[in-house]
Scaffold this motif. Sequence first.
Motif, short mmCIF file in Angstrom:
data_model
loop_
_atom_site.label_atom_id
_atom_site.label_comp_id
_atom_site.label_asym_id
_atom_site.label_seq_id
_atom_site.Cartn_x
_atom_site.Cartn_y
_atom_site.Cartn_z
N ARG A 200 -3.15 -5.73 -1.28
CA ARG A 200 -1.77 -5.10 -1.14
C ARG A 200 -1.39 -5.15 0.41
N LEU A 201 -0.01 -5.27 0.57
CA LEU A 201 0.68 -5.55 1.93
C LEU A 201 0.55 -4.15 2.69
N ALA A 202 -0.10 -4.21 3.80
CA ALA A 202 -0.11 -2.95 4.60
C ALA A 202 1.31 -3.04 5.54
N HIS A 203 1.36 -4.42 5.82
CA HIS A 203 2.68 -4.60 6.73
C HIS A 203 3.35 -6.13 6.51
N ARG A 204 4.47 -6.06 6.19
CA ARG A 204 5.09 -7.20 6.27
C ARG A 204 6.20 -7.28 7.02
N ARG A 205 6.30 -8.07 8.25
CA ARG A 205 7.35 -8.31 9.15
C ARG A 205 8.10 -9.79 9.01
N TYR A 206 9.34 -9.47 8.61
CA TYR A 206 10.23 -10.63 8.13
C TYR A 206 10.74 -11.10 9.46
N VAL A 207 10.67 -11.99 10.16
CA VAL A 207 11.21 -12.61 11.23
C VAL A 207 12.38 -13.66 10.77
N ALA A 208 13.62 -13.27 10.82
CA ALA A 208 14.66 -13.86 10.29
C ALA A 208 15.19 -14.90 11.26
N LEU A 209 15.38 -16.14 10.97
CA LEU A 209 15.80 -17.08 11.90
C LEU A 209 17.53 -16.86 11.82
N GLY A 210 18.05 -16.45 10.67
CA GLY A 210 19.41 -16.28 10.83
C GLY A 210 19.79 -15.97 9.17
N VAL B 130 13.21 -0.83 9.32
CA VAL B 130 11.72 -0.58 8.93
C VAL B 130 11.94 0.33 7.79
N PHE B 131 11.13 0.06 6.88
CA PHE B 131 11.17 0.74 5.59
C PHE B 131 9.39 1.11 5.44
N GLN B 132 8.98 2.32 5.44
CA GLN B 132 7.66 2.85 5.38
C GLN B 132 7.29 3.63 4.12
N GLY B 133 6.32 3.26 3.58
CA GLY B 133 5.75 4.14 2.22
C GLY B 133 6.69 3.96 0.98
N HIS B 134 6.12 4.16 -0.24
CA HIS B 134 6.75 3.85 -1.25
C HIS B 134 7.95 4.27 -1.52
N ALA B 135 8.51 5.54 -1.12
CA ALA B 135 9.75 6.04 -1.24
C ALA B 135 10.45 5.28 -0.64
N GLU B 136 10.54 5.16 0.59
CA GLU B 136 11.64 4.26 1.41
C GLU B 136 11.46 3.00 1.02
N LEU B 137 10.62 2.32 0.61
CA LEU B 137 10.58 0.78 0.02
C LEU B 137 11.31 1.02 -1.38
N THR C 109 0.85 -1.05 -0.01
CA THR C 109 0.05 0.13 -0.21
C THR C 109 0.79 1.15 0.01
N GLU C 110 0.40 2.56 -0.28
CA GLU C 110 0.96 3.51 -0.43
C GLU C 110 2.01 4.06 0.90
N ASP C 111 1.29 3.51 2.12
CA ASP C 111 1.86 3.82 3.45
C ASP C 111 2.31 2.31 3.98
N GLY C 112 2.56 1.22 3.05
CA GLY C 112 3.14 -0.14 3.60
C GLY C 112 4.23 0.04 4.15
N ILE C 113 4.49 -0.74 4.92
CA ILE C 113 5.70 -1.26 5.94
C ILE C 113 6.28 -2.63 5.62
N PHE C 114 7.88 -2.68 5.41
CA PHE C 114 8.33 -3.80 5.32
C PHE C 114 9.22 -3.76 6.59
N GLU C 115 9.22 -4.80 7.42
CA GLU C 115 9.96 -4.68 8.72
C GLU C 115 10.95 -5.91 8.71
N ALA C 116 11.97 -5.91 9.15
CA ALA C 116 13.14 -7.15 9.18
C ALA C 116 13.47 -7.23 10.48
#
Length: 151
Positions: A128-138, A54-61, A36-43
Amino acid sequence: MTDLHVEDRLAVQEAIARYAHAFDTGDVAGFVDVFTEDGIFEAVLVDQPDQRAVFQGHAELRRFAEATMREDVHVLHHLAGVMFDSTAVEAPTSRATVLVTKQLPDGPAISTHGTYLDRWRRTSGGWRLAHRRYVALGYGAAHRSRRAPRH
């Protein structure tokens, strides 16, 4: 509260696949469009929750995608176990197991593995993804210059 129809579930699953294909092929615009326009990718690393990005919004993504997608580095996202935790049409959530491989000079190696925890929103352009949280195990061998010898 209404549950997602089968067509909506399939559209969400297709968006999950579009994310992976866009990243793997270096399609920055396609990657950004999954959010989404204000979507979040968090790792976050599971054993180091304070180590997060954390990356939020299309510009940061877009900046994130441009910085991490390189033509000389071939990665593949392998997705499995896609399931819905909530099928409420107002705020569906899903999860998927991910394994990312990277091509190294001496062969493929695991780059990272973990779980995507997703919150979705229906937009005029579809789900659309409003928020994706990636929980990395390693992170694996792909972050080292060469793989460890086999015994």
